[in-house]
Design a protein around this motif. Structure first.
Motif, PDB file in Angstrom:
ATOM      1  N   GLY A 235       0.735  -1.224  -0.057  1.00 25.89           N
ATOM      2  CA  GLY A 235      -0.119  -0.002  -0.084  1.00 25.89           C
ATOM      3  C   GLY A 235       0.751   1.272   0.009  1.00 25.89           C
ATOM      4  O   GLY A 235       0.330   2.330  -0.006  1.00 25.89           O
ATOM      5  N   VAL A 236       2.027   1.038   0.096  1.00 29.40           N
ATOM      6  CA  VAL A 236       2.890   2.194   0.206  1.00 29.40           C
ATOM      7  C   VAL A 236       3.571   2.273  -1.101  1.00 29.40           C
ATOM      8  O   VAL A 236       4.253   1.667  -1.668  1.00 29.40           O
ATOM      9  CB  VAL A 236       4.114   2.176   1.241  1.00 29.40           C
ATOM     10  N   THR A 237       3.626   3.608  -1.830  1.00 24.60           N
ATOM     11  CA  THR A 237       4.118   3.887  -3.238  1.00 24.60           C
ATOM     12  C   THR A 237       5.849   4.445  -3.068  1.00 24.60           C
ATOM     13  O   THR A 237       5.726   5.478  -2.346  1.00 24.60           O
ATOM     14  CB  THR A 237       3.318   4.659  -4.039  1.00 24.60           C
ATOM     15  N   LEU A 238       6.677   3.785  -3.517  1.00 25.59           N
ATOM     16  CA  LEU A 238       8.059   4.397  -3.469  1.00 25.59           C
ATOM     17  C   LEU A 238       8.535   4.799  -4.913  1.00 25.59           C
ATOM     18  O   LEU A 238       8.424   3.924  -5.744  1.00 25.59           O
ATOM     19  CB  LEU A 238       8.936   3.071  -2.915  1.00 25.59           C
ATOM     20  N   ALA A 239       9.112   6.101  -4.781  1.00 26.43           N
ATOM     21  CA  ALA A 239       9.956   6.155  -6.117  1.00 26.43           C
ATOM     22  C   ALA A 239      11.526   6.540  -5.555  1.00 26.43           C
ATOM     23  O   ALA A 239      11.797   7.358  -4.925  1.00 26.43           O
ATOM     24  CB  ALA A 239       9.378   7.634  -6.644  1.00 26.43           C
ATOM     25  N   ASP A 240      12.098   5.782  -6.344  1.00 26.61           N
ATOM     26  CA  ASP A 240      13.550   5.783  -6.086  1.00 26.61           C
ATOM     27  C   ASP A 240      14.088   6.590  -7.217  1.00 26.61           C
ATOM     28  O   ASP A 240      14.332   5.995  -8.406  1.00 26.61           O
ATOM     29  CB  ASP A 240      14.019   4.246  -6.146  1.00 26.61           C
ATOM     30  N   CYS A 241      14.368   7.548  -7.057  1.00 22.56           N
ATOM     31  CA  CYS A 241      14.809   8.762  -8.214  1.00 22.56           C
ATOM     32  C   CYS A 241      16.526   9.099  -8.070  1.00 22.56           C
ATOM     33  O   CYS A 241      17.079   8.910  -6.891  1.00 22.56           O
ATOM     34  CB  CYS A 241      14.417  10.067  -7.915  1.00 22.56           C
ATOM     35  N   TYR A 242      17.096   9.041  -9.254  1.00 22.79           N
ATOM     36  CA  TYR A 242      18.523   8.964  -9.425  1.00 22.79           C
ATOM     37  C   TYR A 242      18.781  10.511 -10.105  1.00 22.79           C
ATOM     38  O   TYR A 242      18.180  10.936 -10.971  1.00 22.79           O
ATOM     39  CB  TYR A 242      18.990   7.763 -10.408  1.00 22.79           C
ATOM     40  N   TYR A 243      19.770  11.019  -9.926  1.00 19.94           N
ATOM     41  CA  TYR A 243      20.431  12.266 -10.352  1.00 19.94           C
ATOM     42  C   TYR A 243      22.082  12.265 -10.869  1.00 19.94           C
ATOM     43  O   TYR A 243      22.653  11.376 -10.366  1.00 19.94           O
ATOM     44  CB  TYR A 243      20.304  13.264  -8.988  1.00 19.94           C
ATOM     45  N   GLY A 244      22.228  13.022 -11.934  1.00 17.45           N
ATOM     46  CA  GLY A 244      23.570  13.096 -12.288  1.00 17.45           C
ATOM     47  C   GLY A 244      24.169  14.209 -11.856  1.00 17.45           C
ATOM     48  O   GLY A 244      23.712  14.990 -10.980  1.00 17.45           O
ATOM     49  N   PRO A 245      25.701  14.523 -12.345  1.00 13.36           N
ATOM     50  CA  PRO A 245      26.407  13.607 -13.198  1.00 13.36           C
ATOM     51  C   PRO A 245      26.732  12.349 -12.409  1.00 13.36           C
ATOM     52  O   PRO A 245      26.846  12.416 -11.000  1.00 13.36           O
ATOM     53  CB  PRO A 245      27.392  14.442 -13.452  1.00 13.36           C
ATOM     54  N   PHE A 246      27.262  11.508 -13.026  1.00 13.42           N
ATOM     55  CA  PHE A 246      27.727  10.123 -12.424  1.00 13.42           C
ATOM     56  C   PHE A 246      28.819   9.460 -13.296  1.00 13.42           C
ATOM     57  O   PHE A 246      28.906   9.927 -14.576  1.00 13.42           O
ATOM     58  CB  PHE A 246      26.734   9.066 -12.352  1.00 13.42           C
ATOM     59  N   ASP A 247      29.619   8.660 -12.644  1.00 11.01           N
ATOM     60  CA  ASP A 247      30.572   8.300 -13.490  1.00 11.01           C
ATOM     61  C   ASP A 247      30.649   6.874 -13.668  1.00 11.01           C
ATOM     62  O   ASP A 247      30.199   6.178 -14.555  1.00 11.01           O
ATOM     63  CB  ASP A 247      32.038   8.648 -12.911  1.00 11.01           C
ATOM     64  N   ASP A 248      31.162   6.063 -12.487  1.00 12.20           N
ATOM     65  CA  ASP A 248      31.204   4.560 -12.489  1.00 12.20           C
ATOM     66  C   ASP A 248      29.799   3.598 -11.980  1.00 12.20           C
ATOM     67  O   ASP A 248      29.931   2.869 -11.779  1.00 12.20           O
ATOM     68  CB  ASP A 248      32.225   4.104 -11.634  1.00 12.20           C
ATOM     69  N   ALA A 249      28.901   4.459 -11.635  1.00 14.43           N
ATOM     70  CA  ALA A 249      27.571   4.233 -11.096  1.00 14.43           C
ATOM     71  C   ALA A 249      26.683   3.395 -12.140  1.00 14.43           C
ATOM     72  O   ALA A 249      25.697   2.669 -11.907  1.00 14.43           O
ATOM     73  CB  ALA A 249      26.801   5.076 -10.274  1.00 14.43           C
ATOM     74  N   GLY A 250      26.813   3.815 -13.357  1.00 14.29           N
ATOM     75  CA  GLY A 250      26.032   3.150 -14.572  1.00 14.29           C
ATOM     76  C   GLY A 250      25.458   4.328 -15.268  1.00 14.29           C
ATOM     77  O   GLY A 250      26.029   5.221 -15.334  1.00 14.29           O
ATOM     78  N   SER A 251      24.546   3.996 -16.077  1.00 16.03           N
ATOM     79  CA  SER A 251      23.890   5.158 -17.037  1.00 16.03           C
ATOM     80  C   SER A 251      22.402   5.163 -16.912  1.00 16.03           C
ATOM     81  O   SER A 251      21.877   4.114 -15.942  1.00 16.03           O
ATOM     82  CB  SER A 251      23.981   4.669 -18.587  1.00 16.03           C
ATOM     83  N   THR A 252      21.622   5.890 -17.280  1.00 18.59           N
ATOM     84  CA  THR A 252      20.428   6.116 -17.031  1.00 18.59           C
ATOM     85  C   THR A 252      19.664   4.678 -17.536  1.00 18.59           C
ATOM     86  O   THR A 252      18.857   4.115 -16.967  1.00 18.59           O
ATOM     87  CB  THR A 252      19.614   7.358 -17.990  1.00 18.59           C
ATOM     88  N   MET A 253      20.186   4.061 -18.661  1.00 12.16           N
ATOM     89  CA  MET A 253      19.603   3.054 -19.203  1.00 12.16           C
ATOM     90  C   MET A 253      19.894   1.732 -18.351  1.00 12.16           C
ATOM     91  O   MET A 253      18.987   0.857 -17.949  1.00 12.16           O
ATOM     92  CB  MET A 253      20.188   2.585 -20.502  1.00 12.16           C
ATOM     93  N   THR A 254      21.054   1.774 -17.624  1.00 12.85           N
ATOM     94  CA  THR A 254      21.170   0.748 -16.430  1.00 12.85           C
ATOM     95  C   THR A 254      20.178   0.699 -15.443  1.00 12.85           C
ATOM     96  O   THR A 254      19.628  -0.241 -15.027  1.00 12.85           O
ATOM     97  CB  THR A 254      22.821   0.941 -15.922  1.00 12.85           C
ATOM     98  N   PHE A 255      19.841   1.862 -14.889  1.00  5.91           N
ATOM     99  CA  PHE A 255      18.815   2.293 -13.832  1.00  5.91           C
ATOM    100  C   PHE A 255      17.562   1.695 -14.209  1.00  5.91           C
ATOM    101  O   PHE A 255      16.713   0.952 -13.711  1.00  5.91           O
ATOM    102  CB  PHE A 255      18.941   3.585 -13.370  1.00  5.91           C
ATOM    103  N   GLN A 256      17.323   2.145 -15.669  1.00  7.79           N
ATOM    104  CA  GLN A 256      15.855   1.687 -16.169  1.00  7.79           C
ATOM    105  C   GLN A 256      15.747   0.302 -16.309  1.00  7.79           C
ATOM    106  O   GLN A 256      14.709  -0.280 -15.721  1.00  7.79           O
ATOM    107  CB  GLN A 256      15.778   2.541 -17.359  1.00  7.79           C
ATOM    108  N   THR A 257      16.786  -0.383 -16.730  1.00 10.92           N
ATOM    109  CA  THR A 257      16.578  -1.712 -16.777  1.00 10.92           C
ATOM    110  C   THR A 257      16.488  -2.615 -15.555  1.00 10.92           C
ATOM    111  O   THR A 257      15.738  -3.467 -15.371  1.00 10.92           O
ATOM    112  CB  THR A 257      17.759  -2.165 -17.634  1.00 10.92           C
ATOM    113  N   THR A 258      17.388  -1.985 -14.750  1.00  9.89           N
ATOM    114  CA  THR A 258      17.415  -2.691 -13.234  1.00  9.89           C
ATOM    115  C   THR A 258      16.174  -2.591 -12.647  1.00  9.89           C
ATOM    116  O   THR A 258      15.418  -3.430 -12.129  1.00  9.89           O
ATOM    117  CB  THR A 258      18.496  -2.135 -12.442  1.00  9.89           C
ATOM    118  N   CYS A 259      15.531  -1.363 -12.628  1.00  9.98           N
ATOM    119  CA  CYS A 259      14.030  -1.042 -12.281  1.00  9.98           C
ATOM    120  C   CYS A 259      13.080  -1.843 -12.920  1.00  9.98           C
ATOM    121  O   CYS A 259      12.227  -2.595 -12.198  1.00  9.98           O
ATOM    122  CB  CYS A 259      13.760   0.292 -12.706  1.00  9.98           C
TER     123      CYS A 259
END
Length: 87
Positions: free
Chosen positions: A52-76
């Motif tokens: 019943g609880v909604t969670l939004a796990d939001c990511y912000y740039g810039p980043f270097d070794d953590a991955g890409s937006t596509m990596t986060f999207q795919t994992t999600c």
């Protein structure tokens, strides 16, 4: 070595759950409790519903070794979440 800044947005919490979230945030170094996640620099958010609880796990740039937006999207999406460009 860098990292990605994150913001967790919860909705449908009762008063006790909000208070517990504030206490947990206060106990961590460099963590703040905010009313909503900012949109500046946002890469995207993974939205999930649990008990019943909604969670939004939001990511912000810039980043270097953590991955890409596509990596986060795919994992999600592999984890059953829904990816969005907004919190």
């Amino acid at each position: 070595m860098g990292g990605v800044s994150q913001c967790y947005a919860y909705s449908n919490l009762n008063a006790d759950e909000v208070n517990n979230a504030k206490i947990q945030c206060d106990a961590l170094s460099g963590v703040m409790f905010v009313t909503s996640c900012p949109t500046s620099g946002l890469l995207g958010c993974c939205h999930e519903a649990m008990a019943g609880v909604t969670l939004a796990d939001c990511y912000y740039g810039p980043f270097d070794d953590a991955g890409s937006t596509m990596t986060f999207q795919t994992t999600c999406m592999r984890g059953g979440g829904t990816w969005s460009a907004t919190p």
